[in-house]
Enzyme design. Structure first.
Site, PDB file in Angstrom:
ATOM      1  N   CYS A 153      87.061  10.095  17.594  1.00  0.00           N
ATOM      2  CA  CYS A 153      86.834  10.317  19.030  1.00  0.00           C
ATOM      3  C   CYS A 153      85.365  10.203  19.423  1.00  0.00           C
ATOM      4  O   CYS A 153      85.055  10.084  20.607  1.00  0.00           O
ATOM      5  CB  CYS A 153      87.352  11.691  19.433  1.00  0.00           C
ATOM      6  SG  CYS A 153      89.131  11.764  19.470  1.00  0.00           S
TER       7      CYS A 153
HETATM    8  N1  COA Z   1     106.604  22.160  24.556  1.00  0.00           N
HETATM    9  C1  COA Z   1     106.838  23.467  24.681  1.00  0.00           C
HETATM   10  N2  COA Z   1     106.301  24.405  23.861  1.00  0.00           N
HETATM   11  C2  COA Z   1     105.497  23.974  22.871  1.00  0.00           C
HETATM   12  C3  COA Z   1     105.228  22.618  22.685  1.00  0.00           C
HETATM   13  C4  COA Z   1     105.801  21.692  23.568  1.00  0.00           C
HETATM   14  N3  COA Z   1     105.581  20.369  23.459  1.00  0.00           N
HETATM   15  N4  COA Z   1     104.398  22.478  21.619  1.00  0.00           N
HETATM   16  C5  COA Z   1     104.163  23.720  21.159  1.00  0.00           C
HETATM   17  N5  COA Z   1     104.829  24.627  21.914  1.00  0.00           N
HETATM   18  C6  COA Z   1     104.868  26.087  21.758  1.00  0.00           C
HETATM   19  C7  COA Z   1     104.608  26.505  20.328  1.00  0.00           C
HETATM   20  O1  COA Z   1     105.804  26.485  19.588  1.00  0.00           O
HETATM   21  C8  COA Z   1     104.067  27.901  20.527  1.00  0.00           C
HETATM   22  O2  COA Z   1     105.148  28.782  20.728  1.00  0.00           O
HETATM   23  P1  COA Z   1     105.091  30.303  20.194  1.00  0.00           P
HETATM   24  O3  COA Z   1     103.933  30.934  20.900  1.00  0.00           O
HETATM   25  O4  COA Z   1     106.430  30.818  20.596  1.00  0.00           O
HETATM   26  O5  COA Z   1     104.887  30.183  18.706  1.00  0.00           O
HETATM   27  C9  COA Z   1     103.302  27.808  21.833  1.00  0.00           C
HETATM   28  O6  COA Z   1     103.834  26.674  22.523  1.00  0.00           O
HETATM   29  C10 COA Z   1     101.815  27.635  21.628  1.00  0.00           C
HETATM   30  O7  COA Z   1     101.568  26.541  20.735  1.00  0.00           O
HETATM   31  P2  COA Z   1     100.127  26.127  20.294  1.00  0.00           P
HETATM   32  O8  COA Z   1     100.227  24.935  19.388  1.00  0.00           O
HETATM   33  O9  COA Z   1      99.406  27.299  19.760  1.00  0.00           O
HETATM   34  O10 COA Z   1      99.522  25.670  21.712  1.00  0.00           O
HETATM   35  P3  COA Z   1      98.054  25.571  22.205  1.00  0.00           P
HETATM   36  O11 COA Z   1      97.883  26.400  23.391  1.00  0.00           O
HETATM   37  O12 COA Z   1      97.049  25.729  21.094  1.00  0.00           O
HETATM   38  O13 COA Z   1      97.991  24.052  22.693  1.00  0.00           O
HETATM   39  C11 COA Z   1      97.110  21.957  21.962  1.00  0.00           C
HETATM   40  C12 COA Z   1      98.201  22.990  21.790  1.00  0.00           C
HETATM   41  C13 COA Z   1      97.298  20.873  20.921  1.00  0.00           C
HETATM   42  C14 COA Z   1      97.236  21.345  23.353  1.00  0.00           C
HETATM   43  C15 COA Z   1      95.738  22.621  21.842  1.00  0.00           C
HETATM   44  O14 COA Z   1      95.682  23.407  20.687  1.00  0.00           O
HETATM   45  C16 COA Z   1      94.598  21.634  21.779  1.00  0.00           C
HETATM   46  O15 COA Z   1      94.422  20.802  22.647  1.00  0.00           O
HETATM   47  N6  COA Z   1      93.744  21.785  20.779  1.00  0.00           N
HETATM   48  C17 COA Z   1      92.607  20.922  20.622  1.00  0.00           C
HETATM   49  C18 COA Z   1      93.079  19.629  20.176  1.00  0.00           C
HETATM   50  C19 COA Z   1      92.032  18.574  20.266  1.00  0.00           C
HETATM   51  O16 COA Z   1      91.200  18.556  21.112  1.00  0.00           O
HETATM   52  N7  COA Z   1      92.120  17.658  19.370  1.00  0.00           N
HETATM   53  C20 COA Z   1      91.232  16.601  19.350  1.00  0.00           C
HETATM   54  C21 COA Z   1      92.003  15.379  19.172  1.00  0.00           C
HETATM   55  S1  COA Z   1      90.905  14.084  19.323  1.00  0.00           S
END
Ligand code: COA
Length: 371
Positions: A153
């Site tokens: 990225c």
């Molecule tokens: N739809 C509905 N629920 C979902 C889901 C989806 N697609 N994906 C995950 N969930 C649920 C999980 O099961 C979890 O449920 P629980 O609390 O009952 O266990 C809950 O939502 C939270 O999941 P989590 O993975 O902890 O979400 P988050 O708030 O951390 O968001 C990301 C996920 C990936 C959006 C976030 O962590 C993120 O953007 N991180 C940085 C990633 C990044 O910048 N990467 C760089 C790539 S270049």
């Protein structure tokens, strides 16, 4: 040195959260129906559906542009279908890069004759060799040299520093940096945690000496700062040695995988500290910044980083986000934000371009508008 013009190629097709989630949930329904017995007896866990509310709230993403909508949305395929092209045809990555590059050359008021080098700086290369950059160079009729580089990225900011250094050293009059990103090619559309994250796009920009620029939206590169720190939390094990271990071919780790929570927790402080230090080293106060063009991965991350850099909540438009329309486009994200939201600023205004991502890698670029 200056960033003297930028360009953008946006694919014609796009997918809304509603369309993507409907396709994913149909895949889940079919999968759970096909394994109903195993799920009933407890030998298999059912897959859970995705939700548009979660996607928007967790990421700020509402839509993404893609090269092939039909393949991605087909629950039997869930992958873009991009037919192979013959060696006598331009490759997809080079084609996108060239489209963005033409836009950037026009903005910089430069012709291919004015450019001495081409960098294709992106997260995924279409093939090992010949370099995509050399194909772009050929398509545009540029003399000189070209090479590919990959810092995930952060490829665009690392490419910008590399280009500025080469121009400063006198090794090129001007360098064209292209960031073609077919993120849908490495995204696992069957993974609930990440199926919504990425989109496809290409950006490009020209780097040349500040005293030689003619572009109407040219920005002096005041300073660049790069940082890397090894982490497995964003990883893709696809590579040329996969065939030597056939047992791993097609496994999920041969696509993008991440520990999103850990990335969030570790990258926000790393990037915020780096940006604050970089500004201080250059005597730029947060109050001097007219705009932040941050990496576009997650709206909540960007809001936190902007708050840490500015010492307050960003005002509307101060740290523009393009996630709602484009999703995460890897290295191209902050360049899209810059491209779309920099022309309105005045000569002498200062802005900060920033990238972060796998590696970990982070880049910070302080820019001052020339004219
Ligand atoms: N739809 C509905 N629920 C979902 C889901 C989806 N697609 N994906 C995950 N969930 C649920 C999980 O099961 C979890 O449920 P629980 O609390 O009952 O266990 C809950 O939502 C939270 O999941 P989590 O993975 O902890 O979400 P988050 O708030 O951390 O968001 C990301 C996920 C990936 C959006 C976030 O962590 C993120 O953007 N991180 C940085 C990633 C990044 O910048 N990467 C760089 C790539 S270049």
């Amino acid at each position: 040195m200056a960033l003297s013009g930028s360009g953008l190629f946006t694919p014609a097709q796009s997918i809304t959260n509603e369309e993507l989630v409907a396709s994913f949930n149909e895949f889940v329904r079919r999968h759970n129906a096909a394994h109903a017995q195993a799920i009933e007896t407890g030998t298999m866990q059912p897959l859970s559906p995705s939700s548009t509310e979660f996607v928007m709230k967790a990421s700020g993403i509402g839509n993404r542009y893609v090269l092939d909508k039909a393949g991605i949305l087909d629950p039997d395929i869930m992958c873009p279908r991009l037919p192979e092209r013959g060696n006598d045809q331009i490759s997809i990555l080079a084609e996108m890069a060239v489209a963005a590059a033409r836009d950037a050359l026009k903005a910089a008021d430069r012709k291919p004759d004015d450019i001495d080098g081409v960098l294709v700086a992106a997260s995924n290369m279409q093939r090992a060799y010949p370099a995509m950059a050399i194909e772009v160079q050929e398509a545009l009729g540029i003399e000189g040299f070209a090479f590919d580089m990959n810092v995930a990225c952060s490829s665009a900011t690392f490419g910008l520093q590399a280009a500025a250094d080469m121009v400063a050293a006198g090794n090129a009059r001007a360098i064209l940096v292209c960031n073609p990103e077919v993120c849908s090619g490495h995204l696992n559309f069957r993974d609930r945690d990440s199926h919504f994250i990425f989109g496809d796009v290409a950006t490009a920009f020209v780097v040349e000496r500040a005293d030689k620029t003619d572009g109407a939206n040219a920005w002096e590169i005041i300073s660049t700062k790069l940082k890397t720190k090894f982490s497995n939390n964003i990883r893709n094990n696809f590579g040329f040695l996969n065939r030597t271990a056939p047992e791993g071919i097609g496994k999920p780790d041969k696509l993008f995988v991440q520990e999103g929570r850990k990335v969030f927790k570790e990258v926000v402080p790393m990037v915020a500290e780096m940006l604050v230090a970089h500004l201080a080293e250059n005597g730029v106060a947060a109050s001097d910044l007219k705009r932040l063009w941050l990496h576009q991965a997650n709206i909540n991350m960007n809001d936190l980083i902007a708050r840490k850099v500015l010492g307050r909540d960003p005002m509307p438009g101060e740290a523009p986000n393009i996630l709602a329309e484009y999703a995460n486009t890897s290295s191209a994200g902050s360049v899209i934000a810059f491209h779309k939201y920099s022309e309105d600023l005045k000569a002498g205004d200062t802005g900060l371009l920033c990238s972060f991502g796998a590696g970990y890698s982070a880049g910070s670029v302080i820019l001052k508008k020339l004219h």
